[in-house]
Design an enzyme around this catalytic site. Structure first.
Site, PDB file in Angstrom:
ATOM      1  N   SER A 141       0.888  -0.984   0.275  1.00  0.00           N
ATOM      2  CA  SER A 141       0.314   0.436  -0.050  1.00  0.00           C
ATOM      3  C   SER A 141       1.069   0.939   0.030  1.00  0.00           C
ATOM      4  O   SER A 141       1.608   1.307   0.536  1.00  0.00           O
ATOM      5  CB  SER A 141      -0.591   0.082   0.947  1.00  0.00           C
ATOM      6  OG  SER A 141      -2.241   1.096   1.411  1.00  0.00           O
ATOM      7  N   TYR A 154      -2.376  -0.686  10.678  1.00  0.00           N
ATOM      8  CA  TYR A 154      -1.502  -1.211   9.073  1.00  0.00           C
ATOM      9  C   TYR A 154      -0.879  -0.628   8.150  1.00  0.00           C
ATOM     10  O   TYR A 154       0.180  -0.905   7.493  1.00  0.00           O
ATOM     11  CB  TYR A 154      -3.279  -0.483   8.564  1.00  0.00           C
ATOM     12  CG  TYR A 154      -3.625  -0.839   7.379  1.00  0.00           C
ATOM     13  CD1 TYR A 154      -4.221  -1.796   6.322  1.00  0.00           C
ATOM     14  CD2 TYR A 154      -2.422  -0.073   5.634  1.00  0.00           C
ATOM     15  CE1 TYR A 154      -4.667  -2.515   5.181  1.00  0.00           C
ATOM     16  CE2 TYR A 154      -2.772   0.053   4.596  1.00  0.00           C
ATOM     17  CZ  TYR A 154      -3.781  -1.217   3.983  1.00  0.00           C
ATOM     18  OH  TYR A 154      -4.300  -1.119   2.702  1.00  0.00           O
TER      19      TYR A 154
END
Length: 285
Positions: A141, A154
Site C-alpha cells: 500500500s 496497517y
C-alpha cells in the site's frame, strides 16, 4: 492481446471482492485457471458458478496455516500445479492512534497482512519449483511508503510487506521465482467501510462512494478501480514482467507525487501561506 496467462495456474487470496475479484476476472480472461481463496463462502461459490472449470473456491482464512496450505494443494489437485500467487487478502484497523490500539488487534493486523503472505509464499514455493518457477505478488500500500495514508498498524504492516517482498525476491529469484509488490492508492473497495466495523453490505456501498469521489483527490482525475490493480498484477505475473523482481509498483493515480499544491493550481502552497504571497491564478492578457 488475450491469452497472456494461457496454461498458468494462480492462487488469489481475498478473491471474492474488490481487488481480488477484479484480478480473478482479468486472469481468467487471459487464460489462467484460478483458486479463489477467501472467507466469503457465498461469493466464493458464486465465482465457481460464474467461471465454471476455470475457478475453484477455497475457504481460506489467511491466519490459519492449514487453510493456506489447503488452498495451495487445491491448485495442484484441481489444475496440476501452481505458477502464480497473489497474496491480496487484507483488513484494516480503523483510524486508531498508537495510544489507542490494543495488543490483540495489533497482532491480528500483522497476522493477516504480514504472516499470511509469508505463509502463502512458504506453501506456494515448493509447487512453483515443480513447475520450474513462478511469480509471487504481494499487496502492499502507499500507506507502507509514507505517513498519512492509513492507520499505524496497517501502515507499518504494509511497510513490512514491502521489505519482505524484497528479501523473498533475493532468496527466490535465483530459483526462477520472482517476488514483487503492488502499492495501491485510493481504490474503490469495501475495505474502507469494513475497517470501520460496518456490515459487509454497507461497506460494499461505501466502495461506490469512493468510486464517485476518488477522482477529485489525485492528479489523475478518475477513481482508482480494482481493475487498475489487476492490470499491474497481470504485468507482474506474465512473461511481460519476466525481468522484474524485488521491487514494487505504485498504482495510485499520482496521489503520492506531492502535496495538493504540486498538481492543483487552485491549492495554496504552504510556503506561499507562510510568506503571505498571493497565489490567486492570474487571467491571461
Amino acid at each position: 492481446m488475450a491469452g497472456r496467462l494461457d496454461g498458468k495456474v494462480a492462487v488469489i487470496t481475498g478473491a471474492a471482492s474488490g481487488i481480488g475479484l477484479g484480478t480473478v476476472e482479468l486472469f481468467v480472461a487471459e487464460g489462467c485457471r484460478v483458486v479463489a481463496a477467501d472467507i466469503q463462502d457465498e461469493k466464493g461459490r458464486a465465482l465457481e458458478q460464474r467461471f465454471g472449470q476455470a475457478v475453484r473456491y477455497a475457504r481460506c482464512d489467511v491466519t490459519d496455516e492449514a487453510q493456506i496450505a489447503a488452498a495451495m494443494a487445491l491448485a495442484k489437485s484441481e489444475f496440476g500445479g501452481l505458477d502464480i500467487l497473489f497474496n491480496n487478502a487484507g483488513i484494516s484497523d480503523g483510524m486508531r492512534q498508537i495510544v489507542e490500539i490494543e495488543a490483540e488487534r495489533w497482532d491480528w493486523i500483522y497476522s493477516v497482512l504480514v504472516r499470511g503472505p509469508a505463509l502463502g509464499m512458504k506453501h506456494a514455493v515448493p509447487l512453483m519449483l515443480e513447475r520450474g518457477g513462478g511469480a509471487i505478488i504481494n499487496t502492499a500500500s502507499i500507506a507502507g511508503m509514507q505517513a498519512g495514508w492509513g492507520p499505524i498498524a496497517y501502515s507499518s504492516a504494509k511497510a513490512a510487506v514491502l521489505h519482505m517482498s524484497k528479501v523473498a525476491a533475493a532468496q527466490l529469484s535465483p530459483q526462477k521465482i520472482r517476488v514483487n509488490a503492488i502499492c495501491p492508492g485510493l481504490i474503490a473497495t469495501s475495505i474502507f467501510g469494513a475497517s470501520m466495523g460496518l456490515p459487509r453490505e454497507v461497506a460494499d456501498q461505501m466502495a461506490a462512494r469512493v468510486a464517485e469521489m476518488g477522482g477529485t483527490v489525485q492528479p489523475i482525475p478518475k477513481a482508482g478501480l480494482p481493475s487498475d490493480i489487476a492490470e499491474a498484477a497481470l504485468y507482474l505475473a506474465s512473461d511481460a514482467g519476466a525481468f522484474v523482481s524485488g521491487t514494487h509498483i505504485v498504482v495510485d493515480g499520482g496521489i503520492t507525487v506531492g502535496s495538493r499544491h504540486a498538481w492543483d493550481p487552485n491549492a495554496t502552497s504552504p510556503f506561499a501561506m507562510m510568506l503571505g504571497l498571493d497565489q490567486t491564478p492570474q487571467q491571461g492578457s
